[in-house]
Design an enzyme around this catalytic site. Structure first.
Site, PDB file in Angstrom:
ATOM      1  N   HIS A  16       0.711  -1.075  -0.003  1.00 53.10           N
ATOM      2  CA  HIS A  16      -0.256   0.011  -0.068  1.00 53.10           C
ATOM      3  C   HIS A  16       0.926   1.434  -0.066  1.00 53.10           C
ATOM      4  CE1 HIS A  16      -3.128  -2.531   2.306  1.00 53.10           C
ATOM      5  NE2 HIS A  16      -3.551  -2.322   1.155  1.00 53.10           N
ATOM      6  N   ARG A  89      -1.915  -6.229  -8.141  1.00 48.93           N
ATOM      7  CA  ARG A  89      -0.969  -7.107  -7.747  1.00 48.93           C
ATOM      8  C   ARG A  89      -0.964  -8.266  -9.033  1.00 48.93           C
ATOM      9  NH1 ARG A  89      -3.077  -8.345  -1.990  1.00 48.93           N
ATOM     10  NH2 ARG A  89      -4.735  -8.461  -3.284  1.00 48.93           N
ATOM     11  N   SER A 127      -3.083  -7.604   3.224  1.00 45.89           N
ATOM     12  CA  SER A 127      -3.157  -7.328   4.709  1.00 45.89           C
ATOM     13  C   SER A 127      -3.558  -8.842   5.324  1.00 45.89           C
ATOM     14  CB  SER A 127      -4.363  -6.343   4.744  1.00 45.89           C
ATOM     15  OG  SER A 127      -4.130  -5.071   4.528  1.00 45.89           O
TER      16      SER A 127
END
Length: 157
Positions: A16, A89, A127
């Site tokens: 991020h 990604r 995350s």
């Protein structure tokens, strides 16, 4: 011109941070929109997530961190924002994010989504993976900043 980078950021990762740093080079103001998704269960409260991001970017006057609930496009209209930043990604990310970009454009004709592909070394970070690695005692140095590791330790102790 200003842009918004929305996400859950539970917690913020080096991936991020890389997207935020790179995007901030192209905009006068980059708003990090910490959002609530009713389908997700969070480790950190929305205010804790906001604080972790603010700590990371305390010295960057171009970055502003906000929290909100509801539709992203409603926030954008209210604050006169036309650009959405999204990090990619994988091809799977693209399929989902392309659908969201079209939906946002349909709801707000002025909205444009700018995709930024992740740097190779961050392409596997999420995350969810960070939380799983941490829950098994794994090393997170390459995945999140130190203050996030400290917050995870405090949260899970």
């Amino acid at each position: 011109m200003k842009a918004i980078y929305p996400g859950s950021f539970d917690p913020i990762t080096n991936g991020h941070i890389d997207i935020i740093n790179r995007a901030s080079n192209f905009f006068d103001e980059l708003i990090i929109g910490v959002m609530m998704n009713s389908k997700k269960k969070y480790m950190f409260s929305i205010e804790e997530r906001k604080k972790l991001i603010e700590q990371q970017f305390a010295n960057n006057a171009k970055i502003k961190v906000v929290t909100f609930q509801g539709l992203l496009v409603d926030y954008m209209k209210k604050h006169h924002i036309k650009v959405i930043i999204k990090g990619l990604r994988t091809v799977t990310d693209y399929a989902y994010e392309a659908q969201m970009a079209l939906t946002n454009k349909n709801l707000y004709k002025d909205a444009e989504t700018f995709f930024i592909h992740s740097t190779e070394k961050y392409s596997l970070i999420s995350s969810s993976i960070v939380k799983e690695i941490y829950s098994y005692g794994g090393e997170l140095t390459d995945y999140v900043p130190k203050h996030v590791v400290d917050a995870l330790k405090e949260k899970l102790s």
